[in-house]
Design a protein around this motif. Sequence first.
Motif, PDB file in Angstrom:
ATOM      1  N   GLU A  21      15.851   1.708  -5.580  1.00 56.72           N
ATOM      2  CA  GLU A  21      15.524   2.718  -4.575  1.00 56.72           C
ATOM      3  C   GLU A  21      15.775   3.950  -5.234  1.00 56.72           C
ATOM      4  O   GLU A  21      15.253   5.086  -4.931  1.00 56.72           O
ATOM      5  N   LYS A  22      16.682   4.173  -6.244  1.00 55.46           N
ATOM      6  CA  LYS A  22      16.842   5.280  -7.048  1.00 55.46           C
ATOM      7  C   LYS A  22      15.489   5.766  -7.784  1.00 55.46           C
ATOM      8  O   LYS A  22      15.370   6.742  -8.117  1.00 55.46           O
ATOM      9  N   GLN A  23      14.681   4.845  -8.120  1.00 55.24           N
ATOM     10  CA  GLN A  23      13.587   5.000  -8.600  1.00 55.24           C
ATOM     11  C   GLN A  23      12.419   5.662  -8.116  1.00 55.24           C
ATOM     12  O   GLN A  23      11.326   6.001  -8.228  1.00 55.24           O
ATOM     13  N   LEU A  24      12.661   5.379  -6.615  1.00 58.20           N
ATOM     14  CA  LEU A  24      11.577   5.763  -5.650  1.00 58.20           C
ATOM     15  C   LEU A  24      12.079   6.917  -4.751  1.00 58.20           C
ATOM     16  O   LEU A  24      11.606   7.191  -3.716  1.00 58.20           O
ATOM     17  N   ILE A  25      12.802   7.713  -5.250  1.00 56.45           N
ATOM     18  CA  ILE A  25      13.220   9.013  -4.738  1.00 56.45           C
ATOM     19  C   ILE A  25      12.531  10.448  -5.337  1.00 56.45           C
ATOM     20  O   ILE A  25      12.429  10.291  -6.468  1.00 56.45           O
ATOM     21  N   CYS A  26      11.695  11.008  -4.409  1.00 56.29           N
ATOM     22  CA  CYS A  26      11.336  12.169  -4.962  1.00 56.29           C
ATOM     23  C   CYS A  26      12.110  13.332  -5.327  1.00 56.29           C
ATOM     24  O   CYS A  26      13.329  13.390  -4.677  1.00 56.29           O
ATOM     25  N   PRO A  27      12.019  13.862  -6.376  1.00 57.89           N
ATOM     26  CA  PRO A  27      12.873  14.957  -7.062  1.00 57.89           C
ATOM     27  C   PRO A  27      12.781  16.180  -6.360  1.00 57.89           C
ATOM     28  O   PRO A  27      13.638  17.212  -6.467  1.00 57.89           O
ATOM     29  N   ILE A  28      11.825  16.293  -5.211  1.00 57.20           N
ATOM     30  CA  ILE A  28      11.897  17.401  -4.622  1.00 57.20           C
ATOM     31  C   ILE A  28      12.561  17.451  -3.125  1.00 57.20           C
ATOM     32  O   ILE A  28      13.447  18.041  -2.867  1.00 57.20           O
ATOM     33  N   LYS A  35       3.684   8.650   1.117  1.00 58.33           N
ATOM     34  CA  LYS A  35       2.624   8.379   0.728  1.00 58.33           C
ATOM     35  C   LYS A  35       1.656   9.354   1.343  1.00 58.33           C
ATOM     36  O   LYS A  35       1.818   9.875   2.855  1.00 58.33           O
ATOM     37  N   PRO A  36       0.709   9.898   0.868  1.00 55.70           N
ATOM     38  CA  PRO A  36       0.278   9.436  -0.708  1.00 55.70           C
ATOM     39  C   PRO A  36       1.046  10.065  -1.582  1.00 55.70           C
ATOM     40  O   PRO A  36       1.696  11.100  -1.552  1.00 55.70           O
ATOM     41  N   VAL A  37       1.389   9.071  -2.822  1.00 52.47           N
ATOM     42  CA  VAL A  37       2.043   9.720  -3.970  1.00 52.47           C
ATOM     43  C   VAL A  37       1.119   9.910  -5.154  1.00 52.47           C
ATOM     44  O   VAL A  37       0.314   9.173  -5.366  1.00 52.47           O
ATOM     45  N   VAL A  38       1.282  11.296  -5.761  1.00 54.58           N
ATOM     46  CA  VAL A  38       0.615  11.560  -6.759  1.00 54.58           C
ATOM     47  C   VAL A  38       1.413  11.379  -8.027  1.00 54.58           C
ATOM     48  O   VAL A  38       2.604  11.590  -8.033  1.00 54.58           O
ATOM     49  N   ILE A  39       0.600  11.229  -9.111  1.00 52.73           N
ATOM     50  CA  ILE A  39       1.181  11.115 -10.501  1.00 52.73           C
ATOM     51  C   ILE A  39       0.716  12.506 -11.331  1.00 52.73           C
ATOM     52  O   ILE A  39      -0.484  12.594 -11.373  1.00 52.73           O
ATOM     53  N   LEU A  40       1.865  12.897 -11.753  1.00 59.96           N
ATOM     54  CA  LEU A  40       1.551  14.204 -12.588  1.00 59.96           C
ATOM     55  C   LEU A  40       0.837  13.837 -14.029  1.00 59.96           C
ATOM     56  O   LEU A  40       1.233  12.700 -14.679  1.00 59.96           O
ATOM     57  N   PRO A  41       0.369  14.565 -14.893  1.00 60.50           N
ATOM     58  CA  PRO A  41       0.089  14.261 -16.224  1.00 60.50           C
ATOM     59  C   PRO A  41       1.039  14.013 -17.010  1.00 60.50           C
ATOM     60  O   PRO A  41       1.113  13.109 -18.230  1.00 60.50           O
ATOM     61  N   GLU A 102       3.170   3.214  -4.589  1.00 60.10           N
ATOM     62  CA  GLU A 102       2.698   3.151  -3.117  1.00 60.10           C
ATOM     63  C   GLU A 102       2.994   1.527  -2.660  1.00 60.10           C
ATOM     64  O   GLU A 102       3.740   1.541  -1.908  1.00 60.10           O
ATOM     65  N   ASN A 103       2.372   0.661  -3.544  1.00 63.34           N
ATOM     66  CA  ASN A 103       2.615  -0.755  -3.379  1.00 63.34           C
ATOM     67  C   ASN A 103       4.208  -1.208  -3.477  1.00 63.34           C
ATOM     68  O   ASN A 103       4.565  -1.891  -2.644  1.00 63.34           O
ATOM     69  N   ILE A 104       4.773  -0.673  -4.387  1.00 60.37           N
ATOM     70  CA  ILE A 104       5.964  -0.880  -4.745  1.00 60.37           C
ATOM     71  C   ILE A 104       6.993  -0.444  -3.428  1.00 60.37           C
ATOM     72  O   ILE A 104       7.812  -1.377  -3.054  1.00 60.37           O
ATOM     73  N   ILE A 105       6.801   0.567  -2.941  1.00 58.05           N
ATOM     74  CA  ILE A 105       7.335   1.304  -1.792  1.00 58.05           C
ATOM     75  C   ILE A 105       7.245   0.287  -0.595  1.00 58.05           C
ATOM     76  O   ILE A 105       8.084  -0.112   0.267  1.00 58.05           O
ATOM     77  N   ASP A 106       5.965  -0.280  -0.500  1.00 61.77           N
ATOM     78  CA  ASP A 106       5.731  -1.156   0.855  1.00 61.77           C
ATOM     79  C   ASP A 106       6.590  -2.583   0.605  1.00 61.77           C
ATOM     80  O   ASP A 106       6.990  -2.890   1.445  1.00 61.77           O
ATOM     81  N   ILE A 107       6.511  -3.075  -0.604  1.00 57.62           N
ATOM     82  CA  ILE A 107       7.281  -4.379  -0.749  1.00 57.62           C
ATOM     83  C   ILE A 107       8.788  -4.080  -0.677  1.00 57.62           C
ATOM     84  O   ILE A 107       9.552  -4.996  -0.152  1.00 57.62           O
ATOM     85  N   TYR A 108       9.288  -2.843  -1.166  1.00 58.41           N
ATOM     86  CA  TYR A 108      10.826  -2.660  -1.071  1.00 58.41           C
ATOM     87  C   TYR A 108      11.167  -2.490   0.285  1.00 58.41           C
ATOM     88  O   TYR A 108      12.027  -3.204   0.742  1.00 58.41           O
ATOM     89  N   LYS A 109      10.118  -1.779   1.255  1.00 63.82           N
ATOM     90  CA  LYS A 109      10.606  -1.882   2.751  1.00 63.82           C
ATOM     91  C   LYS A 109      10.792  -3.092   3.293  1.00 63.82           C
ATOM     92  O   LYS A 109      11.451  -3.684   4.162  1.00 63.82           O
ATOM     93  N   GLN A 110       9.763  -4.093   2.931  1.00 63.33           N
ATOM     94  CA  GLN A 110       9.898  -5.244   3.580  1.00 63.33           C
ATOM     95  C   GLN A 110      10.774  -6.347   3.217  1.00 63.33           C
ATOM     96  O   GLN A 110      11.506  -6.836   3.864  1.00 63.33           O
ATOM     97  N   GLU A 111      11.168  -6.000   1.832  1.00 61.29           N
ATOM     98  CA  GLU A 111      12.463  -6.740   1.491  1.00 61.29           C
ATOM     99  C   GLU A 111      13.618  -6.333   1.654  1.00 61.29           C
ATOM    100  O   GLU A 111      14.553  -7.301   2.029  1.00 61.29           O
ATOM    101  N   SER A 112      13.886  -5.009   1.974  1.00 61.20           N
ATOM    102  CA  SER A 112      15.041  -4.609   2.426  1.00 61.20           C
ATOM    103  C   SER A 112      15.581  -4.824   3.772  1.00 61.20           C
ATOM    104  O   SER A 112      16.575  -4.814   4.269  1.00 61.20           O
ATOM    105  N   LYS A 113      14.400  -5.404   4.322  1.00 60.93           N
ATOM    106  CA  LYS A 113      14.678  -5.798   5.949  1.00 60.93           C
ATOM    107  C   LYS A 113      15.264  -7.409   6.234  1.00 60.93           C
ATOM    108  O   LYS A 113      15.606  -7.760   6.910  1.00 60.93           O
TER     109      LYS A 113
END
Length: 217
Positions: A21-28, A35-41, A102-113
Amino acid sequence: MNFALGFKTTMGESGSMEALEKQLICPICLEMFTKPVVILPCQHNLCRKCASDVFQASNPLWQTRGSTTVSTGGRFRCPSCRHEVVLDRHGVFGLQRNLLVENIIDIYKQESKRPLQPKAEQQQLMCEEHEEEKINIYCLTCETPTCSMCKVFGAHKNCEVAPLQTIYNRQKTELGDGIAILVAGNDRVQAVISQMEDVCRTIEVRITEVHLPKAQL
């Protein structure tokens, strides 16, 4: 390997879920990526909305009117590493979506339930004298775990006790410190042994040189 299956295998414990979960936290926004999640250069990720907010703050003159973009681009710094991100006239909408995150977020939400399955080693030990009482305190006088009933009415009523978890944490720290001291001592012993071996080799060479005939030198 099926990604979802591998995820379930490694995410069985609550500690692993928290680490993920800590890896899926937006720093802003400091919330889980939206979603959508954008990847920077620089390979860091942002919610598109958060990326747009940062971009707009750094480029106040950049704007779109309908389908027409009134700018040639802009730039802002990644909030995670301060790398400068240069965008074209499409702005944040020109950044690539990170579908993997985005796929990891979906799976995480399913597993956390899913309810966590209890482990055998997590089962609570029960007192032998009071079968319905959990062992939750430690008798400092007798140096043994016991239960609250033993302290109030039983064999340990006149003893000094402390919470079992407190004693566990203390002894775990002491054991860790002891292991560190042993490792450090072993390193010093190995260093002394190496020095002695070097001295022995030097002495052997000198003895050999002394006993060799001059013609062989």
